[in-house]
Design a protein around this motif. Structure first.
Motif, PDB file in Angstrom:
ATOM      1  N   HIS A   1      -0.290   7.940 -13.038  1.00 46.17           N
ATOM      2  CA  HIS A   1      -0.304   8.614 -14.338  1.00 46.17           C
ATOM      3  C   HIS A   1      -1.708   8.575 -14.915  1.00 46.17           C
ATOM      4  N   HIS A   2      -1.959   9.496 -15.852  1.00 49.05           N
ATOM      5  CA  HIS A   2      -3.311   9.693 -16.368  1.00 49.05           C
ATOM      6  C   HIS A   2      -3.315   9.834 -17.888  1.00 49.05           C
ATOM      7  N   GLY A   3      -4.253   9.127 -18.529  1.00 55.58           N
ATOM      8  CA  GLY A   3      -4.681   9.465 -19.871  1.00 55.58           C
ATOM      9  C   GLY A   3      -3.749   9.168 -21.019  1.00 55.58           C
ATOM     10  N   SER A   4      -2.852   8.182 -20.899  1.00 55.69           N
ATOM     11  CA  SER A   4      -2.021   7.824 -22.044  1.00 55.69           C
ATOM     12  C   SER A   4      -1.543   6.393 -21.891  1.00 55.69           C
ATOM     13  N   ALA A   5      -1.002   5.839 -22.996  1.00 54.80           N
ATOM     14  CA  ALA A   5      -0.462   4.481 -22.952  1.00 54.80           C
ATOM     15  C   ALA A   5       0.741   4.394 -22.031  1.00 54.80           C
ATOM     16  N   TYR A   6       1.345   5.535 -21.708  1.00 49.58           N
ATOM     17  CA  TYR A   6       2.544   5.551 -20.875  1.00 49.58           C
ATOM     18  C   TYR A   6       2.309   4.907 -19.511  1.00 49.58           C
ATOM     19  N   GLY A   7       1.114   5.081 -18.956  1.00 52.33           N
ATOM     20  CA  GLY A   7       0.826   4.481 -17.657  1.00 52.33           C
ATOM     21  C   GLY A   7      -0.663   4.374 -17.441  1.00 52.33           C
ATOM     22  N   SER A   8      -1.117   3.245 -16.886  1.00 53.17           N
ATOM     23  CA  SER A   8      -2.555   3.031 -16.705  1.00 53.17           C
ATOM     24  C   SER A   8      -2.868   2.811 -15.229  1.00 53.17           C
ATOM     25  N   MET A   9      -2.272   3.644 -14.354  1.00 52.24           N
ATOM     26  CA  MET A   9      -2.562   3.565 -12.930  1.00 52.24           C
ATOM     27  C   MET A   9      -2.937   4.960 -12.413  1.00 52.24           C
ATOM     28  N   PRO A  10      -4.152   5.433 -12.755  1.00 53.10           N
ATOM     29  CA  PRO A  10      -4.551   6.775 -12.327  1.00 53.10           C
ATOM     30  C   PRO A  10      -4.746   6.879 -10.819  1.00 53.10           C
ATOM     31  N   SER A  11      -4.977   5.730 -10.152  1.00 48.22           N
ATOM     32  CA  SER A  11      -5.216   5.744  -8.713  1.00 48.22           C
ATOM     33  C   SER A  11      -4.342   4.692  -8.041  1.00 48.22           C
ATOM     34  N   PRO A  12      -3.094   5.033  -7.718  1.00 46.22           N
ATOM     35  CA  PRO A  12      -2.237   4.034  -7.061  1.00 46.22           C
ATOM     36  C   PRO A  12      -2.782   3.591  -5.711  1.00 46.22           C
ATOM     37  N   GLN A  13      -3.643   4.408  -5.096  1.00 44.12           N
ATOM     38  CA  GLN A  13      -4.220   3.989  -3.821  1.00 44.12           C
ATOM     39  C   GLN A  13      -5.153   2.781  -3.988  1.00 44.12           C
ATOM     40  N   VAL A  14      -5.839   2.704  -5.131  1.00 43.85           N
ATOM     41  CA  VAL A  14      -6.683   1.531  -5.400  1.00 43.85           C
ATOM     42  C   VAL A  14      -5.808   0.300  -5.588  1.00 43.85           C
ATOM     43  N   ALA A  15      -4.745   0.440  -6.381  1.00 42.83           N
ATOM     44  CA  ALA A  15      -3.831  -0.681  -6.582  1.00 42.83           C
ATOM     45  C   ALA A  15      -3.176  -1.089  -5.269  1.00 42.83           C
ATOM     46  N   ALA A  16      -2.819  -0.122  -4.445  1.00 40.18           N
ATOM     47  CA  ALA A  16      -2.175  -0.418  -3.159  1.00 40.18           C
ATOM     48  C   ALA A  16      -3.103  -1.222  -2.258  1.00 40.18           C
ATOM     49  N   ALA A  17      -4.383  -0.886  -2.253  1.00 41.99           N
ATOM     50  CA  ALA A  17      -5.329  -1.633  -1.430  1.00 41.99           C
ATOM     51  C   ALA A  17      -5.467  -3.065  -1.926  1.00 41.99           C
ATOM     52  N   ALA A  18      -5.482  -3.251  -3.259  1.00 41.29           N
ATOM     53  CA  ALA A  18      -5.554  -4.601  -3.815  1.00 41.29           C
ATOM     54  C   ALA A  18      -4.310  -5.401  -3.444  1.00 41.29           C
ATOM     55  N   ILE A  19      -3.151  -4.774  -3.497  1.00 39.51           N
ATOM     56  CA  ILE A  19      -1.908  -5.451  -3.140  1.00 39.51           C
ATOM     57  C   ILE A  19      -1.880  -5.780  -1.652  1.00 39.51           C
ATOM     58  N   ALA A  20      -2.383  -4.876  -0.827  1.00 39.93           N
ATOM     59  CA  ALA A  20      -2.415  -5.127   0.617  1.00 39.93           C
ATOM     60  C   ALA A  20      -3.208  -6.396   0.932  1.00 39.93           C
ATOM     61  N   ALA A  21      -4.271  -6.648   0.163  1.00 43.22           N
ATOM     62  CA  ALA A  21      -5.103  -7.831   0.410  1.00 43.22           C
ATOM     63  C   ALA A  21      -4.432  -9.118  -0.047  1.00 43.22           C
ATOM     64  N   ARG A  22      -3.409  -9.012  -0.902  1.00 39.12           N
ATOM     65  CA  ARG A  22      -2.761 -10.192  -1.467  1.00 39.12           C
ATOM     66  C   ARG A  22      -1.381 -10.462  -0.872  1.00 39.12           C
ATOM     67  N   THR A  23      -0.915  -9.616  -0.011  1.00 43.93           N
ATOM     68  CA  THR A  23       0.413  -9.765   0.577  1.00 43.93           C
ATOM     69  C   THR A  23       0.304  -9.594   2.087  1.00 43.93           C
ATOM     70  N   SER A  24       1.354 -10.000   2.786  1.00 40.62           N
ATOM     71  CA  SER A  24       1.345  -9.862   4.244  1.00 40.62           C
ATOM     72  C   SER A  24       2.610  -9.227   4.790  1.00 40.62           C
ATOM     73  N   ARG A  25       3.673  -9.185   3.984  1.00 41.15           N
ATOM     74  CA  ARG A  25       4.959  -8.735   4.486  1.00 41.15           C
ATOM     75  C   ARG A  25       5.529  -7.536   3.741  1.00 41.15           C
ATOM     76  N   MET A  26       5.388  -7.511   2.408  1.00 43.05           N
ATOM     77  CA  MET A  26       6.035  -6.487   1.597  1.00 43.05           C
ATOM     78  C   MET A  26       5.537  -5.089   1.935  1.00 43.05           C
ATOM     79  N   ARG A  27       6.459  -4.115   1.925  1.00 47.16           N
ATOM     80  CA  ARG A  27       6.073  -2.712   2.021  1.00 47.16           C
ATOM     81  C   ARG A  27       5.381  -2.303   0.721  1.00 47.16           C
ATOM     82  N   ILE A  28       4.470  -1.347   0.805  1.00 48.74           N
ATOM     83  CA  ILE A  28       3.730  -0.867  -0.361  1.00 48.74           C
ATOM     84  C   ILE A  28       4.036   0.618  -0.518  1.00 48.74           C
ATOM     85  N   GLY A  29       4.841   0.936  -1.522  1.00 47.71           N
ATOM     86  CA  GLY A  29       5.296   2.302  -1.715  1.00 47.71           C
ATOM     87  C   GLY A  29       4.560   2.996  -2.843  1.00 47.71           C
ATOM     88  N   ILE A  30       4.463   4.304  -2.742  1.00 49.92           N
ATOM     89  CA  ILE A  30       3.850   5.138  -3.772  1.00 49.92           C
ATOM     90  C   ILE A  30       4.950   6.010  -4.363  1.00 49.92           C
TER      91      ILE A  30
END
Length: 392
Positions: free
Chosen positions: A43-72
């Motif tokens: 989502h973009h540009g409002s208080a409703y959601g502050s994740m304009p780039s889920p791919q960036v968040a997914a990469a951060a999560i990939a570095a902190r986990t080893s088993r969980m699936r990472i869905g978009i």
């Protein structure tokens, strides 16, 4: 049965550092608790959601986990250049060692189309989505070094290579967000998985939609158990119902006030988005209070035993075998989210650990389940505290 988390990462106070830190902490806790995956929304540009780039968040999560699936859930294919989308998420799949689940949608919030410079595309968003989807999957399924060309009404691409390509071949599992029969045709024709949520429809409407979708799959010769139909549901658990209501009410009502102000509505509603305008009208009439949300099954707020009963009904009625739990909604306090996760892992997940996959009851030609004692009537005092809680 699988249980995952979901984040759109609302930030009512604008403290984005805290929001990101809480999400990453909660995901690490979720992996220890045994959750199967985490899903991220764009989502973009409002208080409703502050994740304009889920791919960036997914990469951060990939570095902190080893088993969980990472869905978009989902990448908005109408807002960005599809070649870049293909590259970014292929990289996430490689970094995560093949743990990406790729969900796609076409978006619905007019201000996001304006902010991304594609306001003229919302009226033809289905066409744009279809072409972008073809390009992303086309780039992923070709051989490395093989040029890819596409000429459509909205995109023209000549001799493009995608590096890297995903680890999962031919593509990562693909999920399509759907609340319309037109989108479901894409799911049924190509065997993609389908993401559903009662956030934009009541639970009975969603149940009927899912059963109809699975019936169509069966009519087309496809086994409905071969596809994943995860349901994304806003959930807050506490030791008792009164406490859960007290904790969740401000965050849930804040969330729905914001989402209803962001959807297309009124005379400016683009073609194909009429359902959102109808929802905004219903919200203006008070249907989005916590009492109304619970009565419509749009969220679950209560104790773990009640959630077990709800899931058992959903399994019988829709064949549910993957629940995406939206627990950090409306800026819900970190401690409350973690406690809700712990209660779900301790009481709910073990109950369904060995639950077999089910075909919906209606497709087994059986009588529907009786949904008795399902909802609660809630009264509040002048300070907004729970005054009375009784079975409806």
């Amino acid at each position: 049965m699988k249980f995952s988390l979901f984040y759109v990462l609302e930030s009512p106070d604008g403290d984005f550092r805290r929001a990101y830190a809480e999400m990453l902490s909660q995901v690490e806790i979720a992996e220890r608790l045994g959750f199967d995956g985490v899903w991220l929304a764009e989502h973009h540009g409002s208080a409703y959601g502050s994740m304009p780039s889920p791919q960036v968040a997914a990469a951060a999560i990939a570095a902190r986990t080893s088993r969980m699936r990472i869905g978009i859930a989902v990448s908005n294919l109408t807002l960005a250049w599809p070649v870049r989308i293909a590259e970014d998420f292929a990289m996430v799949d490689v970094i995560s060692d093949g743990r990406l689940d790729f969900g796609v949608g076409r978006g619905y919030q007019p201000h996001e189309f304006r902010a991304m410079g594609v306001a003229d595309k919302q009226g033809v968003s289905r066409e744009v989505f279809d072409e972008a989807f073809q390009i992303v999957t086309g780039l992923w399924t070709k051989a490395v070094g093989e040029p890819y060309t596409f000429h459509g009404r909205h995109f023209h691409i000549d001799g493009v290579d995608c590096r890297p390509t995903p680890m999962q071949r031919p593509t990562p599992p693909i999920y399509v967000a759907s609340i319309s029969p037109e989108t479901f045709d894409l799911v049924a024709d190509h065997g993609h998985n389908m993401l559903v949520t009662p956030t934009l429809m009541t639970l009975p409407e969603l149940n009927a939609f899912v059963v109809g979708a699975k019936r169509t799959l069966m009519d087309r010769g496809r086994d409905p158990l071969s596809l994943d139909f995860p349901m994304n549901w806003q959930i807050h658990l506490a030791e008792n119902d009164a406490q859960a209501v007290r904790e969740a009410r401000p965050s849930l009502e804040w969330y729905f006030d914001n989402v209803m102000s962001a959807v297309p509505q009124g005379d400016a509603t683009p073609a194909g988005y009429e359902r959102y305008a109808a929802l905004a009208e219903a919200a203006a009439e008070g249907a989005m209070s916590l009492t109304g949300l619970r009565e419509g099954g749009i969220c679950y707020v209560g104790d773990p035993d009640g959630l077990i009963r709800e899931i058992e009904i959903l399994r019988e009625e829709t064949g549910l075998d993957h629940l995406i739990c939206w627990m950090r909604f409306g800026g819900m306090a970190h401690e409350g989210v973690v406690r809700s996760m712990e209660l779900l892992a301790e009481h709910v997940m073990p109950h369904f650990a060995d639950a077999p996959a089910l075909v919906p009851r209606a497709l087994r030609h059986e009588e529907p389940a009786t949904q008795t004692d399902r909802f609660f009537d809630i009264e509040f005092d002048e300070e907004g505290e729970v005054h009375e809680l009784s079975r409806g």
